[in-house]
Scaffold this motif. Structure first.
Motif, PDB file in Angstrom:
ATOM      1  N   VAL A 185     -22.927  -8.499   7.014  1.00 44.72           N
ATOM      2  CA  VAL A 185     -22.839  -9.704   8.143  1.00 44.72           C
ATOM      3  C   VAL A 185     -22.456 -11.248   7.713  1.00 44.72           C
ATOM      4  O   VAL A 185     -22.291 -12.039   7.750  1.00 44.72           O
ATOM      5  CB  VAL A 185     -24.616  -9.753   8.647  1.00 44.72           C
ATOM      6  CG1 VAL A 185     -24.640 -11.096   9.619  1.00 44.72           C
ATOM      7  CG2 VAL A 185     -24.676  -8.663   9.624  1.00 44.72           C
ATOM      8  N   ARG A 186     -23.690 -11.309   6.246  1.00 43.44           N
ATOM      9  CA  ARG A 186     -23.259 -12.793   5.182  1.00 43.44           C
ATOM     10  C   ARG A 186     -21.630 -13.329   5.336  1.00 43.44           C
ATOM     11  O   ARG A 186     -21.705 -13.844   5.753  1.00 43.44           O
ATOM     12  CB  ARG A 186     -24.373 -12.385   4.290  1.00 43.44           C
ATOM     13  CG  ARG A 186     -24.724 -13.560   3.942  1.00 43.44           C
ATOM     14  CD  ARG A 186     -25.182 -13.345   1.834  1.00 43.44           C
ATOM     15  NE  ARG A 186     -26.845 -13.316   2.603  1.00 43.44           N
ATOM     16  CZ  ARG A 186     -28.012 -14.182   2.693  1.00 43.44           C
ATOM     17  NH1 ARG A 186     -27.139 -15.441   2.832  1.00 43.44           N
ATOM     18  NH2 ARG A 186     -28.888 -13.726   2.726  1.00 43.44           N
ATOM     19  N   PHE A 187     -21.473 -11.934   4.763  1.00 41.37           N
ATOM     20  CA  PHE A 187     -19.979 -11.875   4.306  1.00 41.37           C
ATOM     21  C   PHE A 187     -19.161 -12.336   5.388  1.00 41.37           C
ATOM     22  O   PHE A 187     -18.298 -13.650   5.331  1.00 41.37           O
ATOM     23  CB  PHE A 187     -19.282 -11.494   4.003  1.00 41.37           C
ATOM     24  CG  PHE A 187     -17.799 -11.042   3.607  1.00 41.37           C
ATOM     25  CD1 PHE A 187     -17.558 -11.470   2.010  1.00 41.37           C
ATOM     26  CD2 PHE A 187     -17.008 -11.202   4.483  1.00 41.37           C
ATOM     27  CE1 PHE A 187     -16.525 -11.181   1.082  1.00 41.37           C
ATOM     28  CE2 PHE A 187     -15.413 -11.501   4.023  1.00 41.37           C
ATOM     29  CZ  PHE A 187     -15.331 -11.209   2.347  1.00 41.37           C
ATOM     30  N   ALA A 188     -18.953 -12.655   6.820  1.00 42.18           N
ATOM     31  CA  ALA A 188     -18.811 -12.912   8.052  1.00 42.18           C
ATOM     32  C   ALA A 188     -19.169 -13.936   8.545  1.00 42.18           C
ATOM     33  O   ALA A 188     -18.000 -14.745   8.980  1.00 42.18           O
ATOM     34  CB  ALA A 188     -18.272 -11.413   9.290  1.00 42.18           C
ATOM     35  N   SER A 189     -19.936 -14.636   8.356  1.00 42.46           N
ATOM     36  CA  SER A 189     -20.967 -15.416   8.456  1.00 42.46           C
ATOM     37  C   SER A 189     -20.268 -16.742   8.001  1.00 42.46           C
ATOM     38  O   SER A 189     -20.228 -17.844   8.811  1.00 42.46           O
ATOM     39  CB  SER A 189     -22.263 -15.500   8.313  1.00 42.46           C
ATOM     40  OG  SER A 189     -22.776 -14.623   9.392  1.00 42.46           O
ATOM     41  N   LYS A 190     -20.461 -16.137   6.596  1.00 43.13           N
ATOM     42  CA  LYS A 190     -19.790 -17.574   5.449  1.00 43.13           C
ATOM     43  C   LYS A 190     -18.339 -17.581   5.895  1.00 43.13           C
ATOM     44  O   LYS A 190     -17.939 -18.831   6.309  1.00 43.13           O
ATOM     45  CB  LYS A 190     -20.666 -16.973   4.188  1.00 43.13           C
ATOM     46  CG  LYS A 190     -21.366 -17.367   3.281  1.00 43.13           C
ATOM     47  CD  LYS A 190     -21.299 -17.189   2.515  1.00 43.13           C
ATOM     48  CE  LYS A 190     -22.603 -17.508   1.726  1.00 43.13           C
ATOM     49  NZ  LYS A 190     -23.482 -19.275   1.991  1.00 43.13           N
ATOM     50  N   GLY A 194     -10.875  -5.946  10.756  1.00 41.07           N
ATOM     51  CA  GLY A 194     -11.283  -6.410  11.874  1.00 41.07           C
ATOM     52  C   GLY A 194     -12.855  -6.229  13.224  1.00 41.07           C
ATOM     53  O   GLY A 194     -12.204  -7.569  13.561  1.00 41.07           O
ATOM     54  N   ILE A 195     -12.757  -4.662  13.443  1.00 40.09           N
ATOM     55  CA  ILE A 195     -14.112  -4.858  13.598  1.00 40.09           C
ATOM     56  C   ILE A 195     -14.617  -4.723  13.358  1.00 40.09           C
ATOM     57  O   ILE A 195     -15.887  -5.115  13.705  1.00 40.09           O
ATOM     58  CB  ILE A 195     -13.628  -2.779  13.832  1.00 40.09           C
ATOM     59  CG1 ILE A 195     -12.785  -2.553  14.740  1.00 40.09           C
ATOM     60  CG2 ILE A 195     -15.016  -2.658  14.381  1.00 40.09           C
ATOM     61  CD1 ILE A 195     -11.959  -1.044  14.456  1.00 40.09           C
ATOM     62  N   THR A 196     -14.538  -4.357  11.930  1.00 41.64           N
ATOM     63  CA  THR A 196     -16.716  -4.974  11.075  1.00 41.64           C
ATOM     64  C   THR A 196     -16.735  -6.240  11.312  1.00 41.64           C
ATOM     65  O   THR A 196     -17.883  -6.612  12.004  1.00 41.64           O
ATOM     66  CB  THR A 196     -16.728  -4.167   9.643  1.00 41.64           C
ATOM     67  OG1 THR A 196     -15.704  -2.956   9.821  1.00 41.64           O
ATOM     68  CG2 THR A 196     -17.390  -4.810   8.678  1.00 41.64           C
ATOM     69  N   PHE A 197     -15.805  -7.349  11.195  1.00 43.77           N
ATOM     70  CA  PHE A 197     -16.375  -8.104  11.167  1.00 43.77           C
ATOM     71  C   PHE A 197     -16.490  -9.349  11.941  1.00 43.77           C
ATOM     72  O   PHE A 197     -17.511  -9.548  12.920  1.00 43.77           O
ATOM     73  CB  PHE A 197     -14.562 -10.128  10.426  1.00 43.77           C
ATOM     74  CG  PHE A 197     -14.520  -9.984   8.729  1.00 43.77           C
ATOM     75  CD1 PHE A 197     -15.599  -9.490   7.782  1.00 43.77           C
ATOM     76  CD2 PHE A 197     -13.070  -9.675   8.132  1.00 43.77           C
ATOM     77  CE1 PHE A 197     -14.964  -8.976   7.386  1.00 43.77           C
ATOM     78  CE2 PHE A 197     -13.177  -9.697   7.379  1.00 43.77           C
ATOM     79  CZ  PHE A 197     -14.088  -9.668   6.390  1.00 43.77           C
ATOM     80  N   CYS A 198     -15.819  -8.359  13.547  1.00 42.79           N
ATOM     81  CA  CYS A 198     -16.257  -8.761  14.770  1.00 42.79           C
ATOM     82  C   CYS A 198     -17.975  -8.347  15.264  1.00 42.79           C
ATOM     83  O   CYS A 198     -18.507  -9.509  15.676  1.00 42.79           O
ATOM     84  CB  CYS A 198     -14.975  -8.516  15.695  1.00 42.79           C
ATOM     85  SG  CYS A 198     -13.302  -9.547  15.633  1.00 42.79           S
ATOM     86  N   ARG A 199     -18.113  -7.249  14.656  1.00 40.47           N
ATOM     87  CA  ARG A 199     -19.313  -6.759  15.241  1.00 40.47           C
ATOM     88  C   ARG A 199     -20.209  -7.712  14.648  1.00 40.47           C
ATOM     89  O   ARG A 199     -21.580  -7.963  14.983  1.00 40.47           O
ATOM     90  CB  ARG A 199     -19.990  -5.179  14.640  1.00 40.47           C
ATOM     91  CG  ARG A 199     -19.054  -4.151  15.171  1.00 40.47           C
ATOM     92  CD  ARG A 199     -18.454  -2.923  14.795  1.00 40.47           C
ATOM     93  NE  ARG A 199     -17.856  -2.329  15.835  1.00 40.47           N
ATOM     94  CZ  ARG A 199     -18.335  -0.646  15.530  1.00 40.47           C
ATOM     95  NH1 ARG A 199     -17.930  -0.335  14.188  1.00 40.47           N
ATOM     96  NH2 ARG A 199     -16.967  -0.430  16.692  1.00 40.47           N
ATOM     97  N   ALA A 200     -19.649  -7.778  13.328  1.00 39.06           N
ATOM     98  CA  ALA A 200     -21.060  -8.814  11.995  1.00 39.06           C
ATOM     99  C   ALA A 200     -21.470  -9.939  12.942  1.00 39.06           C
ATOM    100  O   ALA A 200     -22.251 -10.548  12.548  1.00 39.06           O
ATOM    101  CB  ALA A 200     -20.367  -9.059  11.287  1.00 39.06           C
ATOM    102  N   LEU A 201     -20.285 -10.687  13.785  1.00 43.10           N
ATOM    103  CA  LEU A 201     -20.175 -11.683  14.627  1.00 43.10           C
ATOM    104  C   LEU A 201     -21.101 -11.225  15.851  1.00 43.10           C
ATOM    105  O   LEU A 201     -21.119 -12.454  16.737  1.00 43.10           O
ATOM    106  CB  LEU A 201     -19.921 -13.090  14.309  1.00 43.10           C
ATOM    107  CG  LEU A 201     -18.507 -13.199  13.152  1.00 43.10           C
ATOM    108  CD1 LEU A 201     -16.971 -12.971  12.923  1.00 43.10           C
ATOM    109  CD2 LEU A 201     -19.197 -14.052  12.420  1.00 43.10           C
TER     110      LEU A 201
END
Length: 280
Positions: free
Chosen positions: A121-126, A180-187
């Motif tokens: 979550v933190r990685f994707a948010s940044k 791609g799925i992981t980043f989207c879900r984290a956002l």
């Protein structure tokens, strides 16, 4: 804008069976909106009948078969008409808030075996949190994966997750899809795994991509950019590759080889695009 394309697909799978067992195959083209299977045939060298089962998404078709000891070959061929609605650029699909999501879609916000979105979550948010929500943000995610991760066959295996892919900075199509799925879900964007036959791959094989829920439908995205998305023939969807294995087999059954062919039999050229593509 909607275009129609006609394809033939073929798959030959060979197995070594040490003790009597079974196979659960996931190779049949999906029967769904926008994709019509006009003819198909699934056989095996033992002459055993297949039993069809439909997955919980009502898109994925599994076929189970019992096998005797020895060598077994499975053959699948189909004729498929694909009709897709293509993003024209004048309208950008929007992200949808949780309260607007259908229950069947909301479950694709959760972490899964290969997509540890809760850890990133933190990685994707940044990286992506400050970008305009919607299609452009998903394209930015695809661009990041395409630029930061090397497509390198053999660099990962069936145990590798999205987090492993980031550490290794390499992977194959399933790893690109998982990331791609992981980043989207984290956002907070619902995303799911897709398996397909893909026309135009440099080395024909089963191909993984990911789908994102924007507006009121699922849209295709593929960060590998190895083949035109308009040439994807959907096989199935799921939370990640664990839901879309080509074959699940009993102990004593081993995969020997896989040969995949796909041909476009209608006129016209498939365009490569970073815009999303959806079924009608």
């Amino acid at each position: 804008m909607s275009e129609t394309h006609h394809f033939t697909v073929r798959a030959a799978l060979r197995y070594s069976v040490w003790t009597p067992g079974w196979l659960l195959l996931n190779v049949a083209a999906s029967r769904c909106a926008g994709q019509q299977v006009t003819g198909e045939n699934l056989t095996n060298s033992e002459g055993q009948p297949f039993v069809e089962q439909v997955g919980p998404d009502n898109l994925t078709r599994f076929h189970a078969v019992n096998l005797a000891a020895g060598e077994c070959e499975v053959f699948y061929e189909a004729e498929v008409v694909r009709r897709e609605s293509e993003f024209a650029g004048s309208w950008e699909p929007r992200e949808v808030s949780l309260v607007e999501l259908p229950p069947a879609v909301a479950r694709y916000l959760y972490p899964s075996r290969y997509c540890e979105s809760d850890k990133l979550v933190r990685f994707a948010s940044k990286e992506f949190g400050g970008l305009s929500p919607g299609h452009s943000r998903v394209v930015a995610i695809c661009n990041w994966i395409h630029q930061q991760i090397d497509y390198q066959p053999g660099s990962t295996n069936e145990h590798s997750s999205a987090a492993d892919c980031i550490l290794l900075r390499s992977g194959v199509c399933r790893d690109f899809a998982h990331l791609g799925i992981t980043f989207c879900r984290a956002l907070g964007i619902p995303a799911r795994y897709g398996s397909s036959y893909a026309h135009g791959l440099p080395n024909p094989d089963f191909h993984a991509f990911f789908e994102v829920w924007l507006g009121d439908r699922w849209w295709y995205y593929d960060a590998t950019r190895l083949a035109p998305q308009a040439g994807f023939i959907l096989i199935g969807t799921g939370h990640d590759a664990a839901d879309n294995s080509v074959a699940t087999m009993s102990q004593g059954v081993q995969s020997v080889s896989i040969d995949v062919r796909i041909e476009k039999v209608s006129p016209g050229v498939l365009d490569y695009t970073t815009s999303p593509i959806a079924f009608d």
